[in-house]
Write a protein that holds these residues in place. Structure first.
Motif, PDB file in Angstrom:
ATOM      1  N   THR A   9      -1.936   2.140  38.406  1.00  0.00           N
ATOM      2  CA  THR A   9      -3.008   1.828  39.365  1.00  0.00           C
ATOM      3  C   THR A   9      -2.984   0.336  39.741  1.00  0.00           C
ATOM      4  O   THR A   9      -3.348  -0.024  40.853  1.00  0.00           O
ATOM      5  CB  THR A   9      -4.415   2.176  38.810  1.00  0.00           C
ATOM      6  N   ALA A  58      -9.880  13.843  41.335  1.00  0.00           N
ATOM      7  CA  ALA A  58      -8.901  13.460  40.295  1.00  0.00           C
ATOM      8  C   ALA A  58      -8.874  11.945  40.096  1.00  0.00           C
ATOM      9  O   ALA A  58      -7.820  11.311  40.160  1.00  0.00           O
ATOM     10  CB  ALA A  58      -7.501  13.995  40.657  1.00  0.00           C
ATOM     11  N   SER A  59     -10.034  11.372  39.810  1.00  0.00           N
ATOM     12  CA  SER A  59     -10.136   9.903  39.674  1.00  0.00           C
ATOM     13  C   SER A  59      -9.402   9.377  38.446  1.00  0.00           C
ATOM     14  O   SER A  59      -9.095   8.184  38.383  1.00  0.00           O
ATOM     15  CB  SER A  59     -11.609   9.484  39.574  1.00  0.00           C
ATOM     16  N   GLY A  60      -9.162  10.224  37.450  1.00  0.00           N
ATOM     17  CA  GLY A  60      -8.433   9.768  36.255  1.00  0.00           C
ATOM     18  C   GLY A  60      -9.203   8.677  35.526  1.00  0.00           C
ATOM     19  O   GLY A  60     -10.388   8.836  35.206  1.00  0.00           O
ATOM     20  N   HIS A  99      -9.118   2.931  40.107  1.00  0.00           N
ATOM     21  CA  HIS A  99      -9.083   2.827  41.574  1.00  0.00           C
ATOM     22  C   HIS A  99     -10.498   2.723  42.140  1.00  0.00           C
ATOM     23  O   HIS A  99     -10.763   1.897  43.005  1.00  0.00           O
ATOM     24  CB  HIS A  99      -8.389   4.058  42.172  1.00  0.00           C
ATOM     25  N   ASP A 130     -13.656  14.036  38.223  1.00  0.00           N
ATOM     26  CA  ASP A 130     -12.492  14.538  37.478  1.00  0.00           C
ATOM     27  C   ASP A 130     -12.986  15.692  36.597  1.00  0.00           C
ATOM     28  O   ASP A 130     -14.093  15.629  36.075  1.00  0.00           O
ATOM     29  CB  ASP A 130     -11.867  13.440  36.595  1.00  0.00           C
ATOM     30  N   PRO A 131     -12.146  16.735  36.420  1.00  0.00           N
ATOM     31  CA  PRO A 131     -12.572  17.842  35.555  1.00  0.00           C
ATOM     32  C   PRO A 131     -12.488  17.488  34.070  1.00  0.00           C
ATOM     33  O   PRO A 131     -13.028  18.218  33.234  1.00  0.00           O
ATOM     34  CB  PRO A 131     -11.583  18.968  35.896  1.00  0.00           C
ATOM     35  N   ILE A 158     -15.511  17.841  38.914  1.00  0.00           N
ATOM     36  CA  ILE A 158     -15.008  18.691  40.009  1.00  0.00           C
ATOM     37  C   ILE A 158     -13.580  19.123  39.691  1.00  0.00           C
ATOM     38  O   ILE A 158     -12.700  18.279  39.479  1.00  0.00           O
ATOM     39  CB  ILE A 158     -15.041  17.975  41.378  1.00  0.00           C
ATOM     40  N   ASN A 159     -13.389  20.440  39.650  1.00  0.00           N
ATOM     41  CA  ASN A 159     -12.053  21.023  39.553  1.00  0.00           C
ATOM     42  C   ASN A 159     -11.808  21.684  40.903  1.00  0.00           C
ATOM     43  O   ASN A 159     -12.567  22.580  41.303  1.00  0.00           O
ATOM     44  CB  ASN A 159     -12.013  22.057  38.413  1.00  0.00           C
ATOM     45  N   THR A 160     -10.767  21.260  41.592  1.00  0.00           N
ATOM     46  CA  THR A 160     -10.554  21.775  42.953  1.00  0.00           C
ATOM     47  C   THR A 160     -10.391  23.291  42.969  1.00  0.00           C
ATOM     48  O   THR A 160     -10.585  23.927  44.007  1.00  0.00           O
ATOM     49  CB  THR A 160      -9.299  21.150  43.598  1.00  0.00           C
ATOM     50  N   ILE A 184      -5.427  10.952  44.797  1.00  0.00           N
ATOM     51  CA  ILE A 184      -4.236  10.147  44.458  1.00  0.00           C
ATOM     52  C   ILE A 184      -3.558  10.750  43.224  1.00  0.00           C
ATOM     53  O   ILE A 184      -4.184  10.896  42.171  1.00  0.00           O
ATOM     54  CB  ILE A 184      -4.661   8.677  44.193  1.00  0.00           C
ATOM     55  N   ASN A 185      -2.287  11.093  43.387  1.00  0.00           N
ATOM     56  CA  ASN A 185      -1.464  11.527  42.245  1.00  0.00           C
ATOM     57  C   ASN A 185      -2.022  12.734  41.495  1.00  0.00           C
ATOM     58  O   ASN A 185      -2.027  12.750  40.264  1.00  0.00           O
ATOM     59  CB  ASN A 185      -1.260  10.349  41.261  1.00  0.00           C
ATOM     60  N   MET A 186      -2.476  13.729  42.231  1.00  0.00           N
ATOM     61  CA  MET A 186      -2.873  14.980  41.569  1.00  0.00           C
ATOM     62  C   MET A 186      -1.934  16.135  41.932  1.00  0.00           C
ATOM     63  O   MET A 186      -1.610  16.970  41.077  1.00  0.00           O
ATOM     64  CB  MET A 186      -4.301  15.392  41.950  1.00  0.00           C
ATOM     65  N   ILE A 241       0.950  16.802  39.743  1.00  0.00           N
ATOM     66  CA  ILE A 241       0.655  16.857  38.300  1.00  0.00           C
ATOM     67  C   ILE A 241      -0.417  17.922  38.051  1.00  0.00           C
ATOM     68  O   ILE A 241      -1.357  17.728  37.280  1.00  0.00           O
ATOM     69  CB  ILE A 241       0.249  15.457  37.769  1.00  0.00           C
ATOM     70  N   SER A 242      -0.301  19.014  38.773  1.00  0.00           N
ATOM     71  CA  SER A 242      -1.206  20.161  38.580  1.00  0.00           C
ATOM     72  C   SER A 242      -0.553  21.354  39.276  1.00  0.00           C
ATOM     73  O   SER A 242       0.323  21.185  40.134  1.00  0.00           O
ATOM     74  CB  SER A 242      -2.589  19.862  39.182  1.00  0.00           C
ATOM     75  N   SER A 248      -4.208  24.086  42.566  1.00  0.00           N
ATOM     76  CA  SER A 248      -5.105  22.924  42.686  1.00  0.00           C
ATOM     77  C   SER A 248      -5.066  22.359  44.108  1.00  0.00           C
ATOM     78  O   SER A 248      -6.093  21.908  44.632  1.00  0.00           O
ATOM     79  CB  SER A 248      -4.703  21.822  41.699  1.00  0.00           C
TER      80      SER A 248
HETATM   81  C1  LIG Z   1      -1.980  11.597  37.049  1.00  0.00           C
HETATM   82  S1  LIG Z   1      -3.711  11.670  36.977  1.00  0.00           S
HETATM   83  C2  LIG Z   1      -4.115  10.680  38.392  1.00  0.00           C
HETATM   84  C3  LIG Z   1      -5.372   9.908  38.180  1.00  0.00           C
HETATM   85  C4  LIG Z   1      -5.688   8.849  39.221  1.00  0.00           C
HETATM   86  N1  LIG Z   1      -5.919   9.410  40.526  1.00  0.00           N
HETATM   87  C5  LIG Z   1      -4.585   7.832  39.291  1.00  0.00           C
HETATM   88  O1  LIG Z   1      -3.860   7.753  40.281  1.00  0.00           O
HETATM   89  O2  LIG Z   1      -4.434   7.095  38.300  1.00  0.00           O
HETATM   90  C6  LIG Z   1      -4.042  13.312  37.496  1.00  0.00           C
HETATM   91  C7  LIG Z   1      -5.516  13.676  37.422  1.00  0.00           C
HETATM   92  O3  LIG Z   1      -5.695  14.923  38.078  1.00  0.00           O
HETATM   93  C8  LIG Z   1      -6.754  15.604  37.447  1.00  0.00           C
HETATM   94  N2  LIG Z   1      -6.655  17.015  37.823  1.00  0.00           N
HETATM   95  C9  LIG Z   1      -5.724  17.924  37.444  1.00  0.00           C
HETATM   96  N3  LIG Z   1      -5.980  19.126  37.980  1.00  0.00           N
HETATM   97  C10 LIG Z   1      -7.091  18.974  38.746  1.00  0.00           C
HETATM   98  C11 LIG Z   1      -7.845  19.855  39.562  1.00  0.00           C
HETATM   99  N4  LIG Z   1      -7.518  21.152  39.705  1.00  0.00           N
HETATM  100  N5  LIG Z   1      -8.936  19.373  40.198  1.00  0.00           N
HETATM  101  C12 LIG Z   1      -9.277  18.078  40.087  1.00  0.00           C
HETATM  102  N6  LIG Z   1      -8.592  17.191  39.329  1.00  0.00           N
HETATM  103  C13 LIG Z   1      -7.514  17.631  38.656  1.00  0.00           C
HETATM  104  C14 LIG Z   1      -6.517  15.327  35.960  1.00  0.00           C
HETATM  105  O4  LIG Z   1      -7.678  15.550  35.182  1.00  0.00           O
HETATM  106  C15 LIG Z   1      -6.064  13.860  36.004  1.00  0.00           C
HETATM  107  O5  LIG Z   1      -7.149  12.979  35.803  1.00  0.00           O
END
Ligand SMILES: C[S@@+](CC[C@H](N)C(=O)[O-])C[C@H]1O[C@@H](n2cnc3c(N)ncnc32)[C@H](O)[C@@H]1O
Length: 209
Positions: free
Chosen positions: A13, A38-40, A44, A61-62, A88-90, A112-114, A117-118, A122
């Motif tokens: 970040t 997906a704020s992680g 940010h 974030d979930p 929130i889980n999409t 960003i970056n979800m 990685i899902s 999602s």
């Molecule tokens: C690699 S991290 C990215 C975090 C942050 N946006 C960043 O760039 O550092 C991925 C994030 O996606 C979230 N995530 C995964 N599946 C998701 C879903 N279905 N809905 C919302 N968030 C999700 C995870 O919990 C995780 O925090």
């Protein structure tokens, strides 16, 4: 409120926040609530909102540990235009933001970056949620690595893709065209991509009606 202690650190970040902020300043509406999916860690959120006055930032974030971390980073800046993180889980058919009162309506969604990685579901849920929540001309901003016409844009992305799929076979770098088609099917028109450092892309969509 006591200071939350569970602060997460996502080193990427610190590297990507300036280039992303430059694109956000250019493409996001000047007023409204920006919903971050997906704020992680929340790094940010705490950084961007200082440079986007006129907006509220709604992190989510979930993952409960991530939500604690978002609160911990908020504690450092204590800005009242960052709202408490939502669960929130999409993939859920309705999102908690749809049932709460916000200081300003949602005018944009940032993710960003979800997507890589899902599981693909999602991304399906993200587009369906964006279609439900965004107003006409609302913006969906995505950031991450993508394949173009099914081909990786750099050897480093190809290696990253292999590592992701080793970790979870349902993860992986997506085809930009698949994401565009899914968006279009949900009433989101593709506006543009912006090339970003480290072979990433910003991808911007607008809600049509
Ligand atoms: C690699 S991290 C990215 C975090 C942050 N946006 C960043 O760039 O550092 C991925 C994030 O996606 C979230 N995530 C995964 N599946 C998701 C879903 N279905 N809905 C919302 N968030 C999700 C995870 O919990 C995780 O925090």
């Amino acid at each position: 409120m006591n200071m939350p202690v569970q602060k997460k650190h996502a080193p990427a970040t610190l590297r990507n926040r300036e280039p992303i902020l430059a694109v956000l300043k250019d493409c996001l509406p000047p007023h409204g609530t920006i919903l971050e999916i997906a704020s992680g860690s929340g790094q940010h959120a705490s950084y961007f909102i200082e440079y986007l006055p006129g907006n509220y930032w709604q992190p989510s974030d979930p993952d409960s540990k991530s939500r604690n971390s978002i609160s911990a980073w908020w504690w450092e800046v204590q800005l009242n235009n960052i709202l408490p993180p939502l669960d929130i889980n999409t993939r859920d058919s309705t999102w908690s933001i749809e049932t709460i009162k916000l200081p300003q309506p949602v005018t944009s969604i940032v993710c960003i970056n979800m997507i890589h990685i899902s599981p693909w579901e999602s991304t399906v849920g993200l587009m369906e949620g964006a279609a439900r929540i965004l107003p006409k001309d609302g913006i969906l901003y995505l950031y991450g690595p993508y394949k173009k016409d099914g081909i990786h844009t750099a050897p480093s992305n190809e290696l990253f893709d292999i590592k992701l799929r080793d970790q979870n076979p349902d993860w992986g770098i997506r085809n930009l065209n698949d994401v565009k088609d899914l968006a279009q099917g949900n009433g989101l028109i593709f506006i543009k991509t912006v090339e970003m450092p480290a072979n990433n892309l910003s991808v911007i969509f607008k809600k049509t009606d």
